[in-house]
Scaffold this active site. Structure first.
Site, PDB file in Angstrom:
ATOM      1  N   GLU A 107     -51.265  -6.978 -12.868  1.00  0.00           N
ATOM      2  CA  GLU A 107     -52.573  -7.545 -13.181  1.00  0.00           C
ATOM      3  C   GLU A 107     -52.443  -9.025 -13.562  1.00  0.00           C
ATOM      4  O   GLU A 107     -51.355  -9.482 -13.930  1.00  0.00           O
ATOM      5  CB  GLU A 107     -53.190  -6.771 -14.344  1.00  0.00           C
ATOM      6  CG  GLU A 107     -53.425  -5.293 -14.050  1.00  0.00           C
ATOM      7  CD  GLU A 107     -54.686  -5.034 -13.229  1.00  0.00           C
ATOM      8  OE1 GLU A 107     -54.987  -5.819 -12.308  1.00  0.00           O
ATOM      9  OE2 GLU A 107     -55.353  -4.032 -13.506  1.00  0.00           O
ATOM     10  N   ASP A 158     -46.132   1.831  -6.835  1.00  0.00           N
ATOM     11  CA  ASP A 158     -46.626   2.089  -8.193  1.00  0.00           C
ATOM     12  C   ASP A 158     -47.116   3.525  -8.366  1.00  0.00           C
ATOM     13  O   ASP A 158     -47.234   4.281  -7.395  1.00  0.00           O
ATOM     14  CB  ASP A 158     -47.750   1.099  -8.546  1.00  0.00           C
ATOM     15  CG  ASP A 158     -48.781   0.927  -7.430  1.00  0.00           C
ATOM     16  OD1 ASP A 158     -48.826   1.783  -6.527  1.00  0.00           O
ATOM     17  OD2 ASP A 158     -49.547  -0.053  -7.462  1.00  0.00           O
ATOM     18  N   ASN A 201     -58.960  -8.684  -8.084  1.00  0.00           N
ATOM     19  CA  ASN A 201     -58.566  -9.717  -9.057  1.00  0.00           C
ATOM     20  C   ASN A 201     -57.230 -10.357  -8.699  1.00  0.00           C
ATOM     21  O   ASN A 201     -56.619 -11.030  -9.524  1.00  0.00           O
ATOM     22  CB  ASN A 201     -58.522  -9.120 -10.471  1.00  0.00           C
ATOM     23  CG  ASN A 201     -57.493  -7.998 -10.600  1.00  0.00           C
ATOM     24  OD1 ASN A 201     -56.766  -7.702  -9.640  1.00  0.00           O
ATOM     25  ND2 ASN A 201     -57.415  -7.377 -11.758  1.00  0.00           N
ATOM     26  N   HIS A 232     -54.396  -8.747  -7.896  1.00  0.00           N
ATOM     27  CA  HIS A 232     -53.165  -8.023  -8.246  1.00  0.00           C
ATOM     28  C   HIS A 232     -52.451  -7.495  -7.001  1.00  0.00           C
ATOM     29  O   HIS A 232     -53.070  -7.223  -5.981  1.00  0.00           O
ATOM     30  CB  HIS A 232     -53.415  -6.916  -9.283  1.00  0.00           C
ATOM     31  CG  HIS A 232     -54.106  -5.690  -8.793  1.00  0.00           C
ATOM     32  ND1 HIS A 232     -55.172  -5.122  -9.448  1.00  0.00           N
ATOM     33  CD2 HIS A 232     -53.864  -4.873  -7.730  1.00  0.00           C
ATOM     34  CE1 HIS A 232     -55.552  -4.035  -8.810  1.00  0.00           C
ATOM     35  NE2 HIS A 232     -54.782  -3.858  -7.766  1.00  0.00           N
TER      36      HIS A 232
HETATM   37  C1  GLP Z   1     -54.584  -0.361  -6.281  1.00  0.00           C
HETATM   38  C2  GLP Z   1     -53.117  -0.437  -5.889  1.00  0.00           C
HETATM   39  C3  GLP Z   1     -52.829  -1.667  -5.064  1.00  0.00           C
HETATM   40  C4  GLP Z   1     -53.872  -1.817  -3.968  1.00  0.00           C
HETATM   41  C5  GLP Z   1     -55.230  -1.989  -4.578  1.00  0.00           C
HETATM   42  C6  GLP Z   1     -56.330  -2.230  -3.555  1.00  0.00           C
HETATM   43  O1  GLP Z   1     -54.887  -1.019  -7.437  1.00  0.00           O
HETATM   44  N1  GLP Z   1     -52.243  -0.438  -7.017  1.00  0.00           N
HETATM   45  O2  GLP Z   1     -51.526  -1.545  -4.525  1.00  0.00           O
HETATM   46  O3  GLP Z   1     -53.560  -2.933  -3.178  1.00  0.00           O
HETATM   47  O4  GLP Z   1     -55.512  -0.791  -5.285  1.00  0.00           O
HETATM   48  O5  GLP Z   1     -56.770  -1.030  -3.015  1.00  0.00           O
HETATM   49  P1  GLP Z   1     -57.705  -0.896  -1.745  1.00  0.00           P
HETATM   50  O6  GLP Z   1     -56.802  -0.993  -0.583  1.00  0.00           O
HETATM   51  O7  GLP Z   1     -58.306   0.465  -1.890  1.00  0.00           O
HETATM   52  O8  GLP Z   1     -58.690  -1.972  -1.816  1.00  0.00           O
END
Ligand code: GLP
Length: 257
Positions: free
Chosen positions: A142, A66, A135, A137
């Site tokens: 989302e 993304d 949440n 995702h």
């Molecule tokens: C973002 C990314 C996700 C990732 C999430 C959690 O929203 N789009 O791909 O899994 O963050 O991030 P973290 O690993 O910092 O908790």
């Protein structure tokens, strides 16, 4: 789902990075799906160490999950910047094999279609690395979005903006992301999560009903998913002891790579 529970973050990083390393050793032309966030940083550090020990990235292809809409690749908050800083510039990957979504594309829908067709042309993703949002995702899919979506443009939830930026003001409110359907088409998925903050999402993903309220729960339908979590992230699992039992009793050919 193959559930792997380890005592702490470090042990999880070892398991996850070994899965990547053995894939790359066995298939020098592997197509990797990569993720951003705090979770994969130490996995990338292990890959860099392995590169210094001879692991070859020259024929590896990557697709990132993304990107924020409207951020220049030079912007420190962009996932372009993140990936170059944390992995790409440290290994011998061929720049033309790196695929990142362009959040500045004039025609974002076209950008999404192009990304999908490039993944297909290259033969699909061999191993998709995933983190999970609090949440539920995955990528930026989302809650309540389509569970069969392909790469698309998503409006980020307030919850995600607060987690990722600490504010909802002056930050991107949209992202382009592989859809849940895109992720489901990868041959193998590896989801990694640490800490209490992820415990509820992990419970909903593994043991909850299959629902768009927790997009990651769709992974229950994927035939080849490994979930690597620490004790804290596993703390809300009802069947924690069962997962440990299963791991202890795996046959040789079912062992982790
Ligand atoms: C973002 C990314 C996700 C990732 C999430 C959690 O929203 N789009 O791909 O899994 O963050 O991030 P973290 O690993 O910092 O908790």
């Amino acid at each position: 789902m193959k559930i792997v529970i380890r005592e702490n973050e470090e042990a999880c990083i070892d398991v996850a990075s070994n899965i990547f390393i053995s894939l790359i050793r066995n298939n020098r032309k592997a197509i990797l799906g990569l993720a951003t966030g705090n979770t994969p940083i130490k996995i990338y550090q292990k890959l860099i160490v392995e590169y210094k020990n001879g692991l070859d990235f020259s024929k590896i292809t990557t697709f990132n999950l993304d990107e924020y809409v409207g951020l220049d690749p030079k912007n420190e908050r962009s996932f372009h910047y993140f990936m170059w800083k944390n992995l790409f510039r440290h290994v011998n990957i061929n720049e033309s094999n790196i695929h990142l979504l362009n959040g500045l594309a004039e025609d974002l829908k076209q950008e999404c279609l192009k990304y999908e067709s490039t993944i297909e042309e290259k033969g699909g993703i061999d191993l998709q690395l995933l983190g999970i949002g609090q949440n539920g995702h995955i990528g930026f899919n989302e809650p309540t979005g389509s569970l069969s979506s392909k790469t698309w443009i998503k409006i980020l939830s307030k919850n995600t903006l607060l987690n990722n930026f600490g504010t909802v003001e002056d930050v991107p409110r949209h992202a382009i992301t592989m859809g849940v359907g895109t992720i489901m088409q990868s041959k193998e998925c590896l989801l990694v999560a640490f800490g209490m903050k992820k415990a509820r999402a992990i419970r909903d993903m593994i043991e909850g009903p299959l629902t768009s309220l927790c997009p990651a729960s769709m992974l229950q339908m994927h035939p080849n998913v490994t979930v690597v979590i620490d004790e804290a992230a596993a703390s809300e699992l009802q069947l924690r002891n069962h997962y440990i039992w299963i791991e202890e009793n795996r046959l040789d050919w079912q062992q982790m790579r």
